[in-house]
Design a protein around this motif. Structure first.
Motif, mmCIF file in Angstrom:
data_model
loop_
_atom_site.group_PDB
_atom_site.id
_atom_site.type_symbol
_atom_site.label_atom_id
_atom_site.label_comp_id
_atom_site.label_asym_id
_atom_site.label_seq_id
_atom_site.Cartn_x
_atom_site.Cartn_y
_atom_site.Cartn_z
ATOM 1 N N ASN A 111 -10.011 21.433 -60.252
ATOM 2 C CA ASN A 111 -9.809 19.997 -59.426
ATOM 3 C C ASN A 111 -9.832 20.471 -57.827
ATOM 4 N N ASP A 112 -10.869 21.287 -57.488
ATOM 5 C CA ASP A 112 -10.974 21.539 -56.058
ATOM 6 C C ASP A 112 -11.715 20.548 -55.313
ATOM 7 N N ILE A 113 -12.125 19.650 -55.963
ATOM 8 C CA ILE A 113 -12.603 18.343 -55.288
ATOM 9 C C ILE A 113 -11.787 17.110 -55.587
ATOM 10 N N GLN A 114 -11.356 16.273 -54.749
ATOM 11 C CA GLN A 114 -10.560 15.247 -55.179
ATOM 12 C C GLN A 114 -11.209 13.799 -55.604
ATOM 13 N N TYR A 115 -11.566 14.244 -57.077
ATOM 14 C CA TYR A 115 -12.270 13.326 -58.001
ATOM 15 C C TYR A 115 -11.776 11.848 -57.641
ATOM 16 N N GLN A 116 -12.384 10.752 -57.701
ATOM 17 C CA GLN A 116 -11.955 9.247 -57.547
ATOM 18 C C GLN A 116 -12.449 8.524 -58.601
ATOM 19 N N LYS A 117 -11.590 7.440 -59.276
ATOM 20 C CA LYS A 117 -12.313 6.693 -60.153
ATOM 21 C C LYS A 117 -13.345 5.968 -59.459
ATOM 22 N N GLY A 118 -14.755 5.698 -59.871
ATOM 23 C CA GLY A 118 -15.708 5.027 -59.395
ATOM 24 C C GLY A 118 -16.573 6.025 -58.612
#
Length: 94
Positions: free
Chosen positions: A29-36
């Protein structure tokens, strides 16, 4: 703003996603994944993660939409990882 990510994945997991048996990925989770957000995969060879050694795979030609993001070690995830749900881009939002 919708982001597009390219992530490396092992061939055995790419096969499961391609076959429809797996609709999620566990990623750092080094990237802020977002829904969409959108995600494309590069398939590493079966020997492991070689940064410049990728395989041709049907998964590499498909874009997926992130449909769900779960982060937090309180949910059985190892610290520093997220579970993301994925859908084929053209089927997302159905």
């Amino acid at each position: 703003m919708q982001m597009i990510y390219t992530m490396m994945i092992l061939e055995r997991f790419a096969d499961e996603i391609s076959n429809g048996n797996m609709n999620f990925a566990i990623l750092p989770n080094d990237i802020q994944y977002q829904k969409g957000d959108l995600i494309n995969f590069k398939v590493a060879d079966a020997e492991g993660y070689h940064l410049k050694k990728f395989k041709e795979h049907s998964l590499c030609k498909i874009t997926y939409e992130i449909s769900y993001v779960l982060t937090g070690e309180g949910y059985g995830l190892r610290r520093g990882y997220s579970a993301i749900g994925i859908k084929l881009k053209e089927k997302a939002g159905d």
